[in-house]
Design an enzyme around this catalytic site. Structure first.
Site, PDB file in Angstrom:
ATOM      1  N   ASP A 136     -12.937 -11.173   9.635  1.00 54.86           N
ATOM      2  CA  ASP A 136     -11.817 -10.972  10.554  1.00 54.86           C
ATOM      3  C   ASP A 136     -12.132  -9.685  11.310  1.00 54.86           C
ATOM      4  O   ASP A 136     -12.111  -8.605  10.735  1.00 54.86           O
ATOM      5  CB  ASP A 136     -10.524 -10.839   9.730  1.00 54.86           C
ATOM      6  CG  ASP A 136      -9.328 -10.439  10.593  1.00 54.86           C
ATOM      7  OD1 ASP A 136      -9.498 -10.179  11.804  1.00 54.86           O
ATOM      8  OD2 ASP A 136      -8.211 -10.369  10.038  1.00 54.86           O
ATOM      9  N   LYS A 162      -6.242  -6.674  21.164  1.00 57.42           N
ATOM     10  CA  LYS A 162      -6.719  -5.305  21.000  1.00 57.42           C
ATOM     11  C   LYS A 162      -7.808  -5.022  22.046  1.00 57.42           C
ATOM     12  O   LYS A 162      -7.525  -4.486  23.094  1.00 57.42           O
ATOM     13  CB  LYS A 162      -7.213  -5.079  19.575  1.00 57.42           C
ATOM     14  CG  LYS A 162      -6.021  -4.942  18.595  1.00 57.42           C
ATOM     15  CD  LYS A 162      -6.220  -5.760  17.405  1.00 57.42           C
ATOM     16  CE  LYS A 162      -5.297  -5.532  16.243  1.00 57.42           C
ATOM     17  NZ  LYS A 162      -3.882  -5.560  16.435  1.00 57.42           N
ATOM     18  N   TRP A 169      -4.255  -6.259   5.975  1.00 56.70           N
ATOM     19  CA  TRP A 169      -4.552  -7.566   6.562  1.00 56.70           C
ATOM     20  C   TRP A 169      -5.369  -8.441   5.647  1.00 56.70           C
ATOM     21  O   TRP A 169      -5.122  -9.645   5.546  1.00 56.70           O
ATOM     22  CB  TRP A 169      -5.188  -7.422   7.957  1.00 56.70           C
ATOM     23  CG  TRP A 169      -4.155  -6.950   8.936  1.00 56.70           C
ATOM     24  CD1 TRP A 169      -4.113  -5.737   9.554  1.00 56.70           C
ATOM     25  CD2 TRP A 169      -2.972  -7.658   9.348  1.00 56.70           C
ATOM     26  NE1 TRP A 169      -2.982  -5.654  10.331  1.00 56.70           N
ATOM     27  CE2 TRP A 169      -2.268  -6.811  10.230  1.00 56.70           C
ATOM     28  CE3 TRP A 169      -2.441  -8.910   9.071  1.00 56.70           C
ATOM     29  CZ2 TRP A 169      -1.064  -7.183  10.831  1.00 56.70           C
ATOM     30  CZ3 TRP A 169      -1.240  -9.289   9.659  1.00 56.70           C
ATOM     31  CH2 TRP A 169      -0.562  -8.429  10.530  1.00 56.70           C
TER      32      TRP A 169
HETATM   33  N1  PMP Z   1      -6.057  -9.282  11.096  1.00 51.54           N
HETATM   34  C1  PMP Z   1      -6.071  -8.018  11.560  1.00 51.54           C
HETATM   35  C2  PMP Z   1      -7.253  -7.139  11.242  1.00 51.54           C
HETATM   36  C3  PMP Z   1      -5.012  -7.546  12.331  1.00 51.54           C
HETATM   37  O1  PMP Z   1      -5.048  -6.291  12.812  1.00 51.54           O
HETATM   38  C4  PMP Z   1      -3.921  -8.409  12.616  1.00 51.54           C
HETATM   39  C5  PMP Z   1      -2.743  -7.974  13.455  1.00 51.54           C
HETATM   40  N2  PMP Z   1      -2.779  -6.800  14.052  1.00 51.54           N
HETATM   41  C6  PMP Z   1      -3.939  -9.713  12.096  1.00 51.54           C
HETATM   42  C7  PMP Z   1      -5.032 -10.116  11.350  1.00 51.54           C
HETATM   43  C8  PMP Z   1      -2.820 -10.687  12.364  1.00 51.54           C
HETATM   44  O2  PMP Z   1      -2.952 -11.135  13.651  1.00 51.54           O
HETATM   45  P1  PMP Z   1      -1.918 -12.089  14.437  1.00 51.54           P
HETATM   46  O3  PMP Z   1      -0.685 -11.294  14.641  1.00 51.54           O
HETATM   47  O4  PMP Z   1      -2.652 -12.430  15.690  1.00 51.54           O
HETATM   48  O5  PMP Z   1      -1.695 -13.282  13.589  1.00 51.54           O
END
Ligand code: PMP
Length: 364
Positions: free
Chosen positions: A173, A197, A103
């Site tokens: 994040d 989550k 991520w």
């Molecule tokens: N950051 C993290 C730590 C994630 O786990 C995720 C998706 N699981 C994201 C960003 C992306 O999130 P989204 O699908 O809401 O754009």
């Protein structure tokens, strides 16, 4: 029962009592007699939902008064772009990013579209199986901000110490570990986390932003992408995801009233993760945990078996036991158990029983 045995990485399990309240709200909210899906975002009812959701987050996370709490859309992926659009675009400054997993590696190219990014540490050469020590981080004192992902959902590595330099705004994040335990918000200039989550269903993203970090952007942005629009309209710039925010309110009430707050929640999470790691380590010849022990996540446990065939057998057997969502992320493969707040200690005990039973029936 199978809903309680959901180890999905996200959207993940929600508390049973919240699901029951949502079921009723779908038909008629206790407060209004109308379905939650037909409630106007301009109603007094929704204003009180927003106010209480914010108040609960402030209470649970001890958010200082000089921080805004915003409920946005576009997921955490939009924050990968919105943050550098607001803070980097049109400036001569650069931002530091820690590349600690799938991520954070996705956030970096988005930021590069807006300005200069320096990678303070890169875990990619060893498959993101650990995090940097303080000495390994190459941080610049003049960065516009330092970005890190507190818990890498795919690889299962989690920071236990907050990184960063005094004076450099820190952005996290926290999509996969916000509300899993207490944290020091004041160390951060901004924290963001999508809901799917520990916070609720997909559709809303919480952004906690220090007022002094939310300056007007150097070059004008579309209103929807400008943090200032959302601050001045108190998350009502356009139609917000009413259902998702209502669900988030119920989850924060559950944490506040039923779980007794985040310190108590953190202790339960610590015990769940420790039981699962102990079981995996007991059969270390069969199960290989991706993360080095010092960096192991309490939320996402990524592990593998020696062959794809064994993994298939494991997953098929797990499904027969009613254990769901154990497939690893498509980028890493293998298996993953996510132990978000709503995954009960009993559910973890059931998973451990299956890990033991599969190990004793598998001769290597
Ligand atoms: N950051 C993290 C730590 C994630 O786990 C995720 C998706 N699981 C994201 C960003 C992306 O999130 P989204 O699908 O809401 O754009």
């Amino acid at each position: 029962m199978s809903n309680e045995l959901n180890f999905s990485g996200g959207p993940g399990a929600l508390p049973a009592s919240v699901l029951q309240q949502l079921q009723q709200a779908m038909i008629a909210l206790p407060d209004t007699g109308l379905s939650v899906l037909g409630m106007s975002h301009r109603s007094d009812w929704f204003r009180s939902v927003l106010d209480e959701a914010e108040a609960n987050l402030r209470l649970l996370l001890d958010i200082p008064a000089n921080y805004h709490v915003l409920f946005l859309q576009g997921g955490s992926s939009l924050q990968f772009s919105m943050l550098p659009m607001n803070v980097l675009r049109g400036t001569r400054q650069h931002a530091d990013y820690i590349a600690s997993g799938y991520w954070s590696a996705k956030a970096i190219p988005e930021a590069r579209l807006e300005g200069e990014v320096r990678v303070a540490w890169d875990g990619q050469p060893h498959g993101y199986d650990r995090l940097p020590t303080e000495q390994e981080l190459q941080l610049s004192p003049d960065a516009a901000y330092l970005h890190y992902v507190s818990n890498e959902t795919v690889e299962g590595v989690q920071f236990t110490q907050t990184p960063g330099l005094p004076g450099v705004p820190l952005v996290a994040d926290m999509s996969s570990d916000l509300l899993a335990g207490p944290l020091d918000v004041s160390r951060h200039a901004m924290i963001y986390a999508h809901a799917q989550k520990n916070l609720g269903p997909a559709g809303v993203t919480v952004v906690i932003l220090r007022d002094s970090f939310a300056n007007s952007p150097a070059s004008p942005l579309p209103s929807l992408l400008d943090y200032r629009s959302h601050i001045s309209s108190r998350s009502l710039y356009n139609t917000p995801p009413v259902f998702a925010i209502y669900a988030l309110l119920l989850v924060t009430r559950w944490l506040r009233d039923d779980m007794g707050g985040l310190a108590a929640m953190a202790e339960i999470n610590r015990q769940k993760a420790s039981q699962l790691y102990q079981t995996l380590d007991k059969h270390a010849g069969l199960y290989h945990v991706h993360a080095h022990p010092q960096w192991r996540s309490q939320m996402n446990i990524a592990f593998s078996l020696p062959t794809p065939a064994l993994q298939q057998q494991f997953l098929q057997g797990a499904q027969r036991q009613g254990l769901h969502g154990l497939e690893g992320h498509r980028s890493l493969g293998g298996l993953r158990a996510s132990l978000y707040n709503a995954v009960t200690p009993q559910a973890v005990a059931s998973l451990c029983q299956w890990l033991d039973a599969f190990a004793s029936s598998t001769a290597l």
